[in-house]
Motif scaffolding. Sequence first.
Motif, mmCIF file in Angstrom:
data_model
loop_
_atom_site.group_PDB
_atom_site.id
_atom_site.type_symbol
_atom_site.label_atom_id
_atom_site.label_comp_id
_atom_site.label_asym_id
_atom_site.label_seq_id
_atom_site.Cartn_x
_atom_site.Cartn_y
_atom_site.Cartn_z
ATOM 1 N N HIS A 27 -35.370 85.104 -19.137
ATOM 2 C CA HIS A 27 -35.869 83.772 -18.797
ATOM 3 C C HIS A 27 -34.928 83.098 -17.799
ATOM 4 O O HIS A 27 -33.780 83.495 -17.633
ATOM 5 C CB HIS A 27 -36.073 82.900 -20.041
ATOM 6 C CG HIS A 27 -34.815 82.633 -20.805
ATOM 7 N ND1 HIS A 27 -34.411 83.428 -21.829
ATOM 8 C CD2 HIS A 27 -33.893 81.669 -20.677
ATOM 9 C CE1 HIS A 27 -33.268 82.968 -22.304
ATOM 10 N NE2 HIS A 27 -32.933 81.896 -21.622
ATOM 11 N N GLY A 28 -35.473 82.110 -17.132
ATOM 12 C CA GLY A 28 -34.712 81.351 -16.147
ATOM 13 C C GLY A 28 -35.484 80.098 -15.777
ATOM 14 O O GLY A 28 -36.520 79.794 -16.361
ATOM 15 N N ARG A 29 -34.968 79.390 -14.783
ATOM 16 C CA ARG A 29 -35.606 78.134 -14.356
ATOM 17 C C ARG A 29 -35.901 78.189 -12.859
ATOM 18 O O ARG A 29 -35.221 78.873 -12.105
ATOM 19 C CB ARG A 29 -34.682 76.944 -14.610
ATOM 20 C CG ARG A 29 -34.458 76.688 -16.085
ATOM 21 C CD ARG A 29 -33.689 75.429 -16.314
ATOM 22 N NE ARG A 29 -34.590 74.311 -16.046
ATOM 23 C CZ ARG A 29 -34.193 73.087 -15.746
ATOM 24 N NH1 ARG A 29 -32.936 72.800 -15.671
ATOM 25 N NH2 ARG A 29 -35.071 72.129 -15.529
ATOM 26 N N VAL A 30 -36.894 77.395 -12.464
ATOM 27 C CA VAL A 30 -37.213 77.201 -11.051
ATOM 28 C C VAL A 30 -37.200 75.693 -10.830
ATOM 29 O O VAL A 30 -37.904 74.950 -11.519
ATOM 30 C CB VAL A 30 -38.583 77.798 -10.684
ATOM 31 C CG1 VAL A 30 -38.811 77.691 -9.177
ATOM 32 C CG2 VAL A 30 -38.695 79.242 -11.145
ATOM 33 N N ALA A 50 -44.385 77.408 -10.706
ATOM 34 C CA ALA A 50 -43.707 78.309 -9.769
ATOM 35 C C ALA A 50 -43.825 79.746 -10.273
ATOM 36 O O ALA A 50 -43.707 80.017 -11.461
ATOM 37 C CB ALA A 50 -42.241 77.914 -9.623
ATOM 38 N N GLU A 51 -44.061 80.646 -9.349
ATOM 39 C CA GLU A 51 -44.270 82.052 -9.705
ATOM 40 C C GLU A 51 -42.991 82.854 -9.499
ATOM 41 O O GLU A 51 -42.309 82.718 -8.483
ATOM 42 C CB GLU A 51 -45.388 82.639 -8.839
ATOM 43 C CG GLU A 51 -45.726 84.055 -9.169
ATOM 44 C CD GLU A 51 -46.850 84.605 -8.301
ATOM 45 O OE1 GLU A 51 -47.286 85.737 -8.566
ATOM 46 O OE2 GLU A 51 -47.286 83.915 -7.366
ATOM 47 N N VAL A 52 -42.687 83.705 -10.480
ATOM 48 C CA VAL A 52 -41.512 84.575 -10.431
ATOM 49 C C VAL A 52 -41.963 85.992 -10.760
ATOM 50 O O VAL A 52 -42.787 86.190 -11.657
ATOM 51 C CB VAL A 52 -40.438 84.104 -11.447
ATOM 52 C CG1 VAL A 52 -39.261 85.062 -11.490
ATOM 53 C CG2 VAL A 52 -39.972 82.693 -11.108
ATOM 54 N N PHE A 69 -44.922 82.477 -14.755
ATOM 55 C CA PHE A 69 -45.077 81.157 -14.154
ATOM 56 C C PHE A 69 -44.248 80.153 -14.952
ATOM 57 O O PHE A 69 -44.218 80.208 -16.187
ATOM 58 C CB PHE A 69 -46.551 80.739 -14.147
ATOM 59 C CG PHE A 69 -47.386 81.603 -13.248
ATOM 60 C CD1 PHE A 69 -47.503 81.299 -11.904
ATOM 61 C CD2 PHE A 69 -48.021 82.729 -13.750
ATOM 62 C CE1 PHE A 69 -48.272 82.110 -11.063
ATOM 63 C CE2 PHE A 69 -48.783 83.548 -12.915
ATOM 64 C CZ PHE A 69 -48.905 83.232 -11.575
ATOM 65 N N ALA A 70 -43.591 79.253 -14.246
ATOM 66 C CA ALA A 70 -42.745 78.255 -14.891
ATOM 67 C C ALA A 70 -43.596 77.219 -15.629
ATOM 68 O O ALA A 70 -44.639 76.800 -15.139
ATOM 69 C CB ALA A 70 -41.863 77.573 -13.853
ATOM 70 N N ASN A 71 -43.090 76.782 -16.766
ATOM 71 C CA ASN A 71 -43.782 75.754 -17.544
ATOM 72 C C ASN A 71 -43.400 74.361 -17.020
ATOM 73 O O ASN A 71 -42.747 74.240 -15.978
ATOM 74 C CB ASN A 71 -43.490 75.908 -19.047
ATOM 75 C CG ASN A 71 -42.024 75.683 -19.398
ATOM 76 O OD1 ASN A 71 -41.241 75.115 -18.631
ATOM 77 N ND2 ASN A 71 -41.639 76.143 -20.570
ATOM 78 N N SER A 72 -43.753 73.325 -17.747
ATOM 79 C CA SER A 72 -43.496 71.955 -17.285
ATOM 80 C C SER A 72 -42.011 71.627 -17.164
ATOM 81 O O SER A 72 -41.641 70.685 -16.473
ATOM 82 C CB SER A 72 -44.173 70.949 -18.219
ATOM 83 O OG SER A 72 -43.622 71.061 -19.521
ATOM 84 N N LYS A 73 -41.156 72.418 -17.795
ATOM 85 C CA LYS A 73 -39.702 72.222 -17.681
ATOM 86 C C LYS A 73 -39.092 73.147 -16.630
ATOM 87 O O LYS A 73 -37.877 73.238 -16.506
ATOM 88 C CB LYS A 73 -39.041 72.443 -19.030
ATOM 89 C CG LYS A 73 -39.465 71.409 -20.059
ATOM 90 C CD LYS A 73 -38.801 71.641 -21.382
ATOM 91 C CE LYS A 73 -39.281 70.588 -22.366
ATOM 92 N NZ LYS A 73 -38.707 70.759 -23.685
ATOM 93 N N GLY A 74 -39.950 73.883 -15.913
ATOM 94 C CA GLY A 74 -39.475 74.802 -14.885
ATOM 95 C C GLY A 74 -38.975 76.123 -15.438
ATOM 96 O O GLY A 74 -38.349 76.900 -14.722
ATOM 97 N N PHE A 129 -33.555 79.597 -9.809
ATOM 98 C CA PHE A 129 -34.039 79.735 -8.443
ATOM 99 C C PHE A 129 -34.254 78.331 -7.902
ATOM 100 O O PHE A 129 -34.850 77.489 -8.571
ATOM 101 C CB PHE A 129 -35.340 80.530 -8.385
ATOM 102 C CG PHE A 129 -35.166 81.970 -8.753
ATOM 103 C CD1 PHE A 129 -34.332 82.794 -8.005
ATOM 104 C CD2 PHE A 129 -35.825 82.511 -9.837
ATOM 105 C CE1 PHE A 129 -34.158 84.126 -8.336
ATOM 106 C CE2 PHE A 129 -35.666 83.841 -10.180
ATOM 107 C CZ PHE A 129 -34.828 84.649 -9.427
ATOM 108 N N LEU A 130 -33.762 78.092 -6.691
ATOM 109 C CA LEU A 130 -33.843 76.761 -6.099
ATOM 110 C C LEU A 130 -34.762 76.755 -4.895
ATOM 111 O O LEU A 130 -34.710 77.644 -4.044
ATOM 112 C CB LEU A 130 -32.456 76.284 -5.663
ATOM 113 C CG LEU A 130 -31.368 76.249 -6.731
ATOM 114 C CD1 LEU A 130 -30.044 75.829 -6.106
ATOM 115 C CD2 LEU A 130 -31.757 75.313 -7.849
ATOM 116 N N TYR A 131 -35.586 75.741 -4.829
ATOM 117 C CA TYR A 131 -36.383 75.450 -3.648
ATOM 118 C C TYR A 131 -35.918 74.090 -3.145
ATOM 119 O O TYR A 131 -35.411 73.278 -3.916
ATOM 120 C CB TYR A 131 -37.875 75.386 -3.983
ATOM 121 C CG TYR A 131 -38.517 76.732 -4.180
ATOM 122 C CD1 TYR A 131 -39.191 77.357 -3.138
ATOM 123 C CD2 TYR A 131 -38.457 77.376 -5.412
ATOM 124 C CE1 TYR A 131 -39.792 78.594 -3.324
ATOM 125 C CE2 TYR A 131 -39.054 78.613 -5.596
ATOM 126 C CZ TYR A 131 -39.716 79.218 -4.553
ATOM 127 O OH TYR A 131 -40.312 80.439 -4.732
#
Length: 149
Positions: A27-30, A50-52, A69-74, A129-131
């Motif tokens: 797991h991770g965050r976007v 966001a798609e990973v 796909f990231a949830n509401s918390k990314g 992952f940062l955008y």
Amino acid sequence: MRAIVGSLFTVFLLLLSSVEAWTGEIHGRVVCDVCGDSSFGPEDIPLEGAEVAVLCITKSGDVINYQAFANSKGVYTVAETMPESDRWDSCLARPISSFHEHCTRRDSHSGIKFVYTHPSGYSHTVRPFLYRPATAPLYCPDIQIMVCQ
């Protein structure tokens, strides 16, 4: 008698298969790094949707491709239960798309490779992952690189 033996054999097979099963999680965050400072602040936004992609090679040599796909918390999560002999050996996680119209510029990192060494039931956390937006809002401080002479 035959029913008892059949039932015992079924229980034995279930116990045997549960001993050999292995479960892993990645797991991770976007996040939208609004000010582009590579640090998390109150202005940064989790990127829901966001798609990973996560690509893993198993101990037996198989390649498995996951889409998350990231949830509401990314947060995105990939989990799998498989035989111990087929468990993940190494993986590559990479961002695909942010789906957020104002934050689509990907950070310079295109993917993160890692070896999955955790025993069954544990998880591996991938760094975020940062955008970034095309332009930072006015409330963001200017980030300047100081050059020592």
